[in-house]
Design a protein around this motif. Structure first.
Motif, PDB file in Angstrom:
ATOM      1  N   ASN A 290       0.822  -1.207   0.000  1.00 54.41           N
ATOM      2  CA  ASN A 290       0.000   0.000   0.000  1.00 54.41           C
ATOM      3  C   ASN A 290       0.856   1.256   0.000  1.00 54.41           C
ATOM      4  OD1 ASN A 290      -3.037  -0.490   0.249  1.00 54.41           O
ATOM      5  ND2 ASN A 290      -2.209  -1.996   1.668  1.00 54.41           N
ATOM      6  N   ALA A 291       1.939   1.246   0.772  1.00 60.52           N
ATOM      7  CA  ALA A 291       2.834   2.400   0.792  1.00 60.52           C
ATOM      8  C   ALA A 291       3.476   2.596  -0.574  1.00 60.52           C
ATOM      9  CB  ALA A 291       3.901   2.214   1.864  1.00 60.52           C
ATOM     10  N   SER A 292       3.867   1.500  -1.211  1.00 58.34           N
ATOM     11  CA  SER A 292       4.469   1.589  -2.540  1.00 58.34           C
ATOM     12  C   SER A 292       3.504   2.232  -3.526  1.00 58.34           C
ATOM     13  CB  SER A 292       4.870   0.198  -3.034  1.00 58.34           C
ATOM     14  OG  SER A 292       5.309   0.248  -4.375  1.00 58.34           O
ATOM     15  N   PHE A 293       2.246   1.822  -3.481  1.00 57.08           N
ATOM     16  CA  PHE A 293       1.244   2.394  -4.389  1.00 57.08           C
ATOM     17  C   PHE A 293       1.058   3.879  -4.115  1.00 57.08           C
ATOM     18  CE2 PHE A 293      -3.253   3.604  -4.923  1.00 57.08           C
ATOM     19  CZ  PHE A 293      -3.306   3.585  -6.303  1.00 57.08           C
ATOM     20  N   ARG A 294       0.924   4.243  -2.845  1.00 57.10           N
ATOM     21  CA  ARG A 294       0.710   5.643  -2.508  1.00 57.10           C
ATOM     22  C   ARG A 294       1.885   6.507  -2.963  1.00 57.10           C
ATOM     23  NH1 ARG A 294      -0.732   4.086   2.663  1.00 57.10           N
ATOM     24  NH2 ARG A 294      -2.960   3.823   2.925  1.00 57.10           N
ATOM     25  N   ILE A 295       3.089   6.021  -2.684  1.00 63.30           N
ATOM     26  CA  ILE A 295       4.280   6.789  -3.050  1.00 63.30           C
ATOM     27  C   ILE A 295       4.302   7.059  -4.549  1.00 63.30           C
ATOM     28  CG2 ILE A 295       6.793   6.666  -3.264  1.00 63.30           C
ATOM     29  CD1 ILE A 295       6.767   5.113  -0.573  1.00 63.30           C
ATOM     30  N   ARG A 296       4.096   6.001  -5.344  1.00 64.58           N
ATOM     31  CA  ARG A 296       4.148   6.150  -6.800  1.00 64.58           C
ATOM     32  C   ARG A 296       3.023   7.054  -7.306  1.00 64.58           C
ATOM     33  NH1 ARG A 296       3.016   1.251  -8.882  1.00 64.58           N
ATOM     34  NH2 ARG A 296       2.649   0.257  -6.860  1.00 64.58           N
ATOM     35  N   ALA A 297       1.830   6.905  -6.742  1.00 60.69           N
ATOM     36  CA  ALA A 297       0.698   7.712  -7.198  1.00 60.69           C
ATOM     37  C   ALA A 297       0.896   9.187  -6.869  1.00 60.69           C
ATOM     38  CB  ALA A 297      -0.593   7.192  -6.562  1.00 60.69           C
ATOM     39  N   HIS A 298       1.292   9.497  -5.625  1.00 65.29           N
ATOM     40  CA  HIS A 298       1.468  10.894  -5.239  1.00 65.29           C
ATOM     41  C   HIS A 298       2.646  11.533  -5.972  1.00 65.29           C
ATOM     42  CE1 HIS A 298      -1.667  11.186  -2.260  1.00 65.29           C
ATOM     43  NE2 HIS A 298      -1.251  10.090  -1.665  1.00 65.29           N
ATOM     44  N   ARG A 299       3.678  10.747  -6.242  1.00 60.02           N
ATOM     45  CA  ARG A 299       4.804  11.268  -7.022  1.00 60.02           C
ATOM     46  C   ARG A 299       4.356  11.685  -8.423  1.00 60.02           C
ATOM     47  NH1 ARG A 299       9.857   7.111  -5.962  1.00 60.02           N
ATOM     48  NH2 ARG A 299      10.887   8.269  -4.275  1.00 60.02           N
ATOM     49  N   VAL A 300       3.579  10.837  -9.059  1.00 56.63           N
ATOM     50  CA  VAL A 300       3.134  11.126 -10.421  1.00 56.63           C
ATOM     51  C   VAL A 300       2.238  12.364 -10.438  1.00 56.63           C
ATOM     52  CG1 VAL A 300       1.648  10.310 -12.289  1.00 56.63           C
ATOM     53  CG2 VAL A 300       3.397   8.809 -11.366  1.00 56.63           C
ATOM     54  N   VAL A 301       1.331  12.477  -9.478  1.00 56.71           N
ATOM     55  CA  VAL A 301       0.463  13.653  -9.419  1.00 56.71           C
ATOM     56  C   VAL A 301       1.310  14.916  -9.220  1.00 56.71           C
ATOM     57  CG1 VAL A 301      -1.399  14.805  -8.181  1.00 56.71           C
ATOM     58  CG2 VAL A 301      -1.490  12.340  -8.535  1.00 56.71           C
TER      59      VAL A 301
ATOM     60  N   SER B 143       3.822  11.022   4.925  1.00 55.98           N
ATOM     61  CA  SER B 143       4.702  11.477   6.003  1.00 55.98           C
ATOM     62  C   SER B 143       4.426  10.753   7.310  1.00 55.98           C
ATOM     63  CB  SER B 143       4.544  12.990   6.197  1.00 55.98           C
ATOM     64  OG  SER B 143       4.870  13.685   5.010  1.00 55.98           O
ATOM     65  N   TRP B 144       3.145  10.576   7.630  1.00 56.34           N
ATOM     66  CA  TRP B 144       2.779   9.952   8.889  1.00 56.34           C
ATOM     67  C   TRP B 144       2.434   8.475   8.725  1.00 56.34           C
ATOM     68  CZ3 TRP B 144       4.315  12.847  12.673  1.00 56.34           C
ATOM     69  CH2 TRP B 144       4.440  14.216  12.447  1.00 56.34           C
ATOM     70  N   GLY B 145       2.664   7.942   7.535  1.00 61.19           N
ATOM     71  CA  GLY B 145       2.393   6.538   7.279  1.00 61.19           C
ATOM     72  C   GLY B 145       3.633   5.733   6.974  1.00 61.19           C
ATOM     73  N   GLY B 146       4.797   6.229   7.394  1.00 62.64           N
ATOM     74  CA  GLY B 146       6.027   5.464   7.243  1.00 62.64           C
ATOM     75  C   GLY B 146       6.877   5.845   6.055  1.00 62.64           C
ATOM     76  N   ALA B 147       6.494   6.908   5.314  1.00 60.80           N
ATOM     77  CA  ALA B 147       7.272   7.322   4.147  1.00 60.80           C
ATOM     78  C   ALA B 147       7.516   8.836   4.182  1.00 60.80           C
ATOM     79  CB  ALA B 147       6.552   6.918   2.863  1.00 60.80           C
TER      80      ALA B 147
ATOM     81  N   ILE C  77      10.523  -0.652   1.465  1.00 60.22           N
ATOM     82  CA  ILE C  77       9.976  -1.131   0.204  1.00 60.22           C
ATOM     83  C   ILE C  77      11.123  -1.565  -0.694  1.00 60.22           C
ATOM     84  CG2 ILE C  77       8.558  -0.536  -1.794  1.00 60.22           C
ATOM     85  CD1 ILE C  77       7.327   1.669  -0.046  1.00 60.22           C
ATOM     86  N   PRO C  78      11.214  -2.848  -1.054  1.00 63.55           N
ATOM     87  CA  PRO C  78      12.285  -3.314  -1.935  1.00 63.55           C
ATOM     88  C   PRO C  78      12.296  -2.532  -3.247  1.00 63.55           C
ATOM     89  CG  PRO C  78      11.100  -5.184  -0.996  1.00 63.55           C
ATOM     90  CD  PRO C  78      10.323  -3.941  -0.639  1.00 63.55           C
ATOM     91  N   GLY C  79      13.486  -2.065  -3.621  1.00 63.54           N
ATOM     92  CA  GLY C  79      13.613  -1.314  -4.871  1.00 63.54           C
ATOM     93  C   GLY C  79      13.343   0.166  -4.726  1.00 63.54           C
ATOM     94  N   MET C  80      12.901   0.584  -3.504  1.00 63.77           N
ATOM     95  CA  MET C  80      12.605   2.003  -3.285  1.00 63.77           C
ATOM     96  C   MET C  80      13.318   2.487  -2.034  1.00 63.77           C
ATOM     97  SD  MET C  80       8.559   2.257  -4.280  1.00 63.77           S
ATOM     98  CE  MET C  80       8.679   4.038  -4.531  1.00 63.77           C
ATOM     99  N   GLU C  81      14.554   2.007  -1.830  1.00 59.34           N
ATOM    100  CA  GLU C  81      15.313   2.366  -0.639  1.00 59.34           C
ATOM    101  C   GLU C  81      15.585   3.857  -0.650  1.00 59.34           C
ATOM    102  OE1 GLU C  81      16.036  -0.086  -2.626  1.00 59.34           O
ATOM    103  OE2 GLU C  81      15.772  -1.895  -1.407  1.00 59.34           O
ATOM    104  N   ARG C  82      15.580   4.438   0.533  1.00 57.41           N
ATOM    105  CA  ARG C  82      15.805   5.865   0.652  1.00 57.41           C
ATOM    106  C   ARG C  82      17.283   6.194   0.623  1.00 57.41           C
ATOM    107  NH1 ARG C  82      11.691   4.058   2.969  1.00 57.41           N
ATOM    108  NH2 ARG C  82       9.750   5.173   3.251  1.00 57.41           N
TER     109      ARG C  82
END
Length: 287
Positions: free
Chosen positions: A83-94, A113-117, A280-285
């Motif tokens: 779910n975090a992976s989906f949110r990150i990618r979606a908000h980035r694109v927007v 920010s408050w959900g672990g990312a 998230i594998p492949g999305m390391e900070r």
């Protein structure tokens, strides 16, 4: 005629034997496991250029479509990484399509920010701060998160000063400047302000599912406050720094460690409790 009956009997015998063999294999295999609930890790977020083409060349329309889809399909579940992976990618694109998108930076700040990312949430807020030159809220959230998550007092104060310069009300501008000074001097009660912000966002939310998701983040932050306050009592009474969370239980400062409803948990790092970030594998900070 006899030949035809003989062939029919043989075919029936073969069919019965096949059925018996199939039934035997089913029995020996045992009960089948229940089908897995479809996960969310396969939810696709189309790249910004392709979305612009699909929206007839209108990036703002494409941003609206993706923001609506993200809000309608995102959820909090045990599969937090997906779910975090989906949110990150979606908000980035927007944010790429329309960095000025108001709902995107508001929701990204609350959900990411408050959900672990927090790192990804900061990225969206930086874009909004640069784009929405009339709006004091993106730099305010940016400065607050730079302090709360990264402990970068200099960047936090710079963002607060920027927010103050955009504030239409002189009293609000003075408040933002004062917050920047308090952050730099270490006098800012950051977690209490964050808790008040999330509670306000929950009150303003009209979607019931969004309210539930914000409620989990409120409970998560309350758990962090519980840990930090217990640590403060321990260090004041024991006269020494806390070395391990277990000491809070051993010395009866807590009956139990708080449970995180997002199932990410908390971490004790550099002598301080923090909200654990999702991995998230492949999305390391990159720090």
């Amino acid at each position: 005629m006899a030949s035809m009956l003989s062939c029919s009997s043989k075919a029936l015998a073969v069919a019965i034997a096949g059925f018996l063999l199939f039934a035997t294999l089913v029995v020996l295999r045992g009960p089948s496991p229940p089908p897995k609930r479809p996960g969310v890790s396969d939810r696709i977020v189309i790249s910004a250029p392709v979305q612009v083409l699909l929206a007839g060349g209108d990036p703002f329309l494409a941003a609206d479509f993706e923001a609506i889809r993200a809000a309608a399909t995102a959820e909090d579940s045990a599969d937090s990484e997906a779910n975090a992976s989906f949110r990150i990618r979606a908000h980035r694109v927007v944010a790429q399509l329309n960095p000025c998108h108001e709902d995107n930076y508001y929701v990204a700040n609350a959900m990411l920010s408050w959900g672990g990312a927090p790192t990804e949430g900061l990225e969206v807020l930086r874009r909004a701060t640069h784009c929405r030159t009339w709006d004091e809220f993106p730099p305010f959230f940016l400065g607050f998160n730079e302090w709360f998550f990264n402990r970068d007092a200099q960047k936090a104060r710079q963002a607060m000063e920027l927010a103050a310069s955009r504030a239409a009300d002189s009293q609000q501008a003075a408040t933002l400047k004062r917050i920047g000074v308090m952050i730099e001097t270490g006098e800012f009660a950051d977690q209490r302000v964050a808790l008040a912000f999330l509670r306000q966002e929950k009150t303003r939310a009209t979607d019931e599912r969004l309210r539930e998701m914000l409620d989990r983040r409120i409970t998560r932050l309350e758990g962090l406050i519980t840990l930090r306050e217990a640590q403060a009592r321990y260090e004041a009474q024991m006269g020494r720094s806390l070395k391990s969370p277990q000491a809070l239980l051993d010395e009866k400062f807590l009956d139990a460690l708080p449970q995180d409803p997002l199932r990410l948990g908390y971490e004790f790092r550099d002598g301080q409790f923090r909200l654990r970030e999702v991995k998230i594998p492949g999305m390391e900070r990159k720090r």
